[in-house]
Design an enzyme around this catalytic site. Structure first.
Site, short mmCIF file in Angstrom:
data_model
loop_
_atom_site.label_atom_id
_atom_site.label_comp_id
_atom_site.label_asym_id
_atom_site.label_seq_id
_atom_site.Cartn_x
_atom_site.Cartn_y
_atom_site.Cartn_z
N GLU A 104 -4.81 4.43 -3.79
CA GLU A 104 -4.84 3.58 -2.58
C GLU A 104 -4.77 4.51 -1.24
OE1 GLU A 104 -1.86 0.60 -2.44
OE2 GLU A 104 -2.12 0.25 -0.55
N ASP A 152 0.37 1.80 -3.88
CA ASP A 152 1.74 1.73 -3.25
C ASP A 152 2.51 0.61 -4.20
OD1 ASP A 152 1.24 3.64 -1.40
OD2 ASP A 152 0.90 2.22 0.24
N ASP A 207 4.17 -1.82 -3.47
CA ASP A 207 4.61 -3.08 -2.43
C ASP A 207 3.48 -4.20 -2.65
OD1 ASP A 207 2.25 -2.18 -1.32
OD2 ASP A 207 3.20 -1.52 0.82
N ASP A 217 1.03 -5.12 -0.86
CA ASP A 217 -0.45 -4.88 -0.79
C ASP A 217 -0.98 -4.21 -1.96
OD1 ASP A 217 -1.30 -6.29 1.45
OD2 ASP A 217 -1.02 -4.31 2.78
#
Ligand code: 0RA
Length: 630
Positions: A422, A495, A497, A499
Site C-alpha cells: 500500500e 498499514d 489502520d 484504510d
C-alpha cells in the site's frame, strides 16, 4: 458369553482406539483448529441424524467455561441395554467401536467417506475425558471415559422423564496443539445445519463469555437464500423453491437472482458443504442453462442471438442446493466433491421440469431473469474483446511486466514471493529493504476498484488491477491458469489502520472472486507489520500486539520510549525488512477460506451496497475485520 471372546473383543477395541490416537488425521483430517472443530460437528451430526429421523427437535450445544463442549438432544437416547455378543452396553459400543453407530440403527442417509460420519467413537478416542448421559425408558444413565476407555460401569442415576442424549467431552491436549473452540466457527456450522434442516431448533451457548443464540428456520433453505441475499438487491421478491425425489435422491433447491455479478451457489450433500462441487452441482448447472435458454427462445426473448452461456444464466444467482443420498461417494482433494452419477440425473431432471413450470407460471420472474442473462452475455462479449486487446498489447511490448513492478531475480515460482504494498512511499522502502533475489515488490497507489461492484470488462480497464494480473502472470476468471503463477507467496502489505484494512479487503476480494485457486492453494498471505517500537538506550524491540507492547514496556522499565506506527511509511527500509519482510523474523498470516459461505458473507457485506448490514457486520466482527481472518 465365553471369556476368551470377550477378551478378544476388548483387545480389538483398544487397538481401534490406539489406531485413532496414533493417526488422528486419518479420521478427522488434521489436528489443527479445523480438526478440533470437527469433533463437535461429529457429535452434532449424530443428534441431527436423530432429528432427521423424526425423533429429536432440539439440539443444545455449549462451550463450557472450562473449554469442554456439551451436545445435548431430545431424541430417543443411545440404547443402554447389554449387547449379547459383546457383553457390554450398546452405549459403550457406540462410543468405543469404530463405525459402530450404524450397527444399531439403519439410518437411511448416513454419511460415508466424507469429512463427517467417522463415528462418535473417534471423538471419544481423541478426548481426554468424555461423559455420556442418556435419558431413556424412564431412567437416567451415565458413563464416563478417558481417552476412549470406559472408566467404571454404566451408572443408573434413577427415574427420570423424557428421553435424550448428552455428550460432554474435552479434547485431548496430547493430540491437539491448541484446544480453544472458536465461537464464530461453531456458530457458522450450527446455523447452516438449522437452515438445512428446517424446524430443528439449535441453541448455542458460549459459557466462557455468556454469548447465546438460537437458530430455527421454518423456511429452511429458502430462508438461507434470503439471509445470503440480505445485502444484495433481489430481482424477484421470493426465492424459487424446487423439491422432489428421484431414484432415491431427495433434492431441495432454493434460488434467487440478484443484481450482483458473481454467482453464489452452495451445494450440500447430507448436510455436508460440498465445496468442490460434483455431480449434483453439474446437474443443476446443466438444467439452468437448458431451461433458461428454452424459456428465452420460447418467449421470443433471444431472437437470433447466440444461446446464453452457463455463466450468463448464473450471473447474480444465489442458490442453496441440498441433496440427500443414501450412499454418497466423496472425492476430491478435501473429499468434498460428490461422485454419484444418479445425483446428476436426479437434480437435472427435477430442475428442468419444475423450473420450466415455475417460469411459465411466473412470467415476470422469467422475464427479469432472462433480461439479466442477456445483459451478462453482452458484457461477456465486451470483456472478451477487452482481454484480447490486453493480450495483443502484451504481445507487442515484449517486456510485458508492469513498470511499477520491481521483480526478483529468482525464476522458480516456488522460491519467489511478491509483496503488494500500500502506497508509493512504503513501496519505495520495501524496494530498498527487500532481498531482491527472491522478493518482488508491486506498489499500489491508494484503493483499487471494488470488484464487487463491477463486471469483468470494467475491472480489466483498471490499470492497477491489470498491473497486478500481469505481475502474477496467471490471468483471471475463465482464463485463470495457476501453472503460470510467478510467485507462490502473494503477500499483501498494508498499514495497520482502517484504510489499510479496507485496501487489504479490496485486494482479497479481487483474489477471491477472480483467482480463487490462489487462495485455495494457500498462496495468499497478509504481512504483519509491528504496531509499536519500544526502546531505551541501546535496547530496542518491536511489538505486534498491544499486550506484547505492555509486557516489553514492563521489561524495559521506567522511562522506556514507545512509538506507535501509524503506517508502513514510518519505517525505514531496514526496519521494514527486519520486522515485516525477513523470512527469518517476520510472521505472515495465511488467508484460509475454510468456509466459502463465511467468506462470501464477509465480502458481500463489506463490499456490497447495503449500508446497514455492513455497519452491523463490522461491529459484530470488529476483530475479524481488523486482522482479516477470513
Ligand atoms: C443407536 C440407536 C438408536 C439411537 C442412537 C444410536 C442415538 C445416537 C445418538 C447420538 C447422539 N444422539 C443420539 N441419539 C440416538 C435407536 C434407539 C432406538 O431404537 O430407540
Amino acid at each position: 458369553m465365553d471369556e476368551s471372546r470377550y477378551d478378544a473383543d476388548n483387545i480389538q477395541v483398544l487397538e481401534g482406539l490406539q489406531a485413532v490416537r496414533k493417526r488422528p488425521s486419518m479420521y478427522i483430517g488434521s489436528t489443527d483448529s479445523r480438526g478440533l472443530h470437527h469433533l463437535v460437528y461429529e457429535v452434532v451430526d449424530n443428534s441431527i441424524d436423530e432429528a432427521m429421523a423424526g425423533h429429536a427437535g432440539l439440539i443444545k450445544v455449549a462451550v463450557e467455561e472450562d473449554g469442554s463442549v456439551t451436545v445435548e438432544d431430545d431424541g430417543r437416547g443411545i440404547p443402554v441395554g447389554v449387547h449379547p455378543r459383546y457383553g457390554k452396553s450398546a452405549l459403550v459400543i457406540v462410543l468405543t467401536v469404530l463405525h459402530a453407530g450404524g450397527k444399531f440403527d439403519d439410518k437411511s442417509y448416513k454419511v460415508s467417506g466424507g469429512l463427517h460420519g467417522v463415528g462418535i467413537s473417534v471423538v471419544n478416542a481423541l478426548s481426554e475425558s468424555l461423559e455420556a448421559t442418556v435419558w431413556r425408558e424412564g431412567r437416567k444413565y451415565r458413563q464416563r471415559f478417558e481417552r476412549g476407555v470406559p472408566v467404571g460401569e454404566l451408572e443408573d442415576l434413577g427415574p427420570t422423564e423424557g428421553s435424550g442424549t448428552r455428550i460432554s467431552f474435552r479434547p485431548d491436549p496430547e493430540i491437539f496443539p491448541a484446544t480453544d473452540f472458536e465461537y464464530d466457527v461453531l456458530r457458522q456450522r450450527l446455523r447452516n445445519l438449522a437452515f438445512l434442516n428446517r424446524n430443528i431448533e439449535v441453541r448455542f451457548s458460549d459459557r466462557r463469555d455468556g454469548r447465546d443464540e438460537t437458530f430455527r428456520y421454518e423456511g429452511g433453505i429458502v430462508e438461507f437464500v434470503q439471509h445470503l441475499n440480505r445485502s444484495r438487491e433481489p430481482l424477484h421478491p421470493e426465492p424459487i423453491f424446487i423439491h422432489g425425489e428421484k431414484d432415491g435422491v431427495v433434492v431441495e433447491l432454493a434460488m434467487q437472482y440478484t443484481s450482483a455479478y458473481n454467482e453464489n451457489i452452495h451445494p450440500f450433500v447430507n448436510n455436508i458443504n460440498t465445496v468442490e462441487g460434483g455431480t449434483h452441482l453439474s446437474g443443476l448447472k446443466a438444467a439452468l442453462t437448458r431451461t433458461l435458454n428454452d424459456h428465452a427462445r420460447g418467449r421470443g426473448m433471444l431472437k437470433n442471438a447466440d444461446p446464453l452461456s452457463g455463466e450468463d444464466v448464473r450471473e447474480g444467482l444465489t442458490a442453496i442446493l441440498s441433496v440427500r443420498i443414501p450412499d454418497p461417494q466423496f472425492e476430491g482433494q478435501t473429499k468434498t466433491k460428490l461422485g454419484n452419477s444418479e445425483a446428476r440425473k436426479a437434480v437435472e431432471t427435477l430442475v428442468n421440469e419444475k423450473l420450466a413450470e415455475y417460469l411459465l407460471e411466473n412470467p415476470r420472474v422469467g422475464e427479469s431473469v432472462v433480461q439479466k442473462a442477456v445483459l451478462a452475455s453482452q458484457a461477456r462479449e465486451a470483456a472478451r474483446k477487452a482481454r484480447e486487446l490486453t493480450r495483443r498489447k502484451t504481445f507487442l511490448e515484449s517486456t510485458s511486466l508492469p513498470g511499477k513492478l520491481a521483480d526478483c531475480s529468482e525464476r522458480d515460482p516456488a522460491k519467489s514471493e511478491i509483496f503488494i504494498v500500500e502506497g508509493e512511499s512504503a513501496g519505495g522502502s520495501a524496494k530498498q529493504g527487500r532481498d531482491r533475489r527472491f522478493q518482488a515488490i508491486l506498489p499500489l497507489r491508494g484503493k483499487i476498484l471494488n470488484v464487487e461492484k463491477a463486471r469483468l470488462d470494467r475491472i480489466l480497464k483498471s490499470e492497477q488491477i491489470r498491473n497486478l494480473i500481469t505481475a502474477l502472470g496467471c490471468g483471471v476468471g475463465e482464463e485463470f491458469d495457476i501453472s503460470r503463477l510467478r510467485y507462490h507467496r502473494v503477500i499483501i502489505m498494508c498499514d495497520a489502520d482502517v484504510d489499510g484494512a479496507h485496501i487489504a479487503t479490496l485486494l482479497l476480494t479481487l483474489l477471491f472472486r477472480y483467482m480463487r485457486p490462489l487462495v485455495e492453494n494457500g498462496y495468499v498471505y497478509l504481512a504483519q507489520p509491528p504496531l509499536y517500537k519500544i526502546w531505551k538506550g541501546k535496547k530496542e524491540a518491536y511489538a505486534y500486539y498491544e499486550r506484547e507492547m505492555e509486557a516489553l514496556y514492563e521489561e524495559f522499565g521506567e522511562n522506556a520510549n514507545v512509538q506507535r506506527y501509524k503506517g508502513l511509511g514510518e519505517m525505514n527500509p531496514n526496519q521494514l525488512w527486519e520486522t515485516t519482510m525477513d523470512p527469518e523474523t517476520r510472521t505472515l498470516k495465511r488467508i484460509e477460506i475454510e468456509d466459502a459461505i463465511r467468506a462470501e458473507e464477509l465480502f458481500t457485506t463489506l463490499m456490497g451496497d447495503a449500508v446497514e448490514p455492513r455497519r452491523e457486520f463490522i461491529f459484530a466482527h470488529a476483530a475479524e475485520v481488523t486482522n482479516l481472518d477470513v
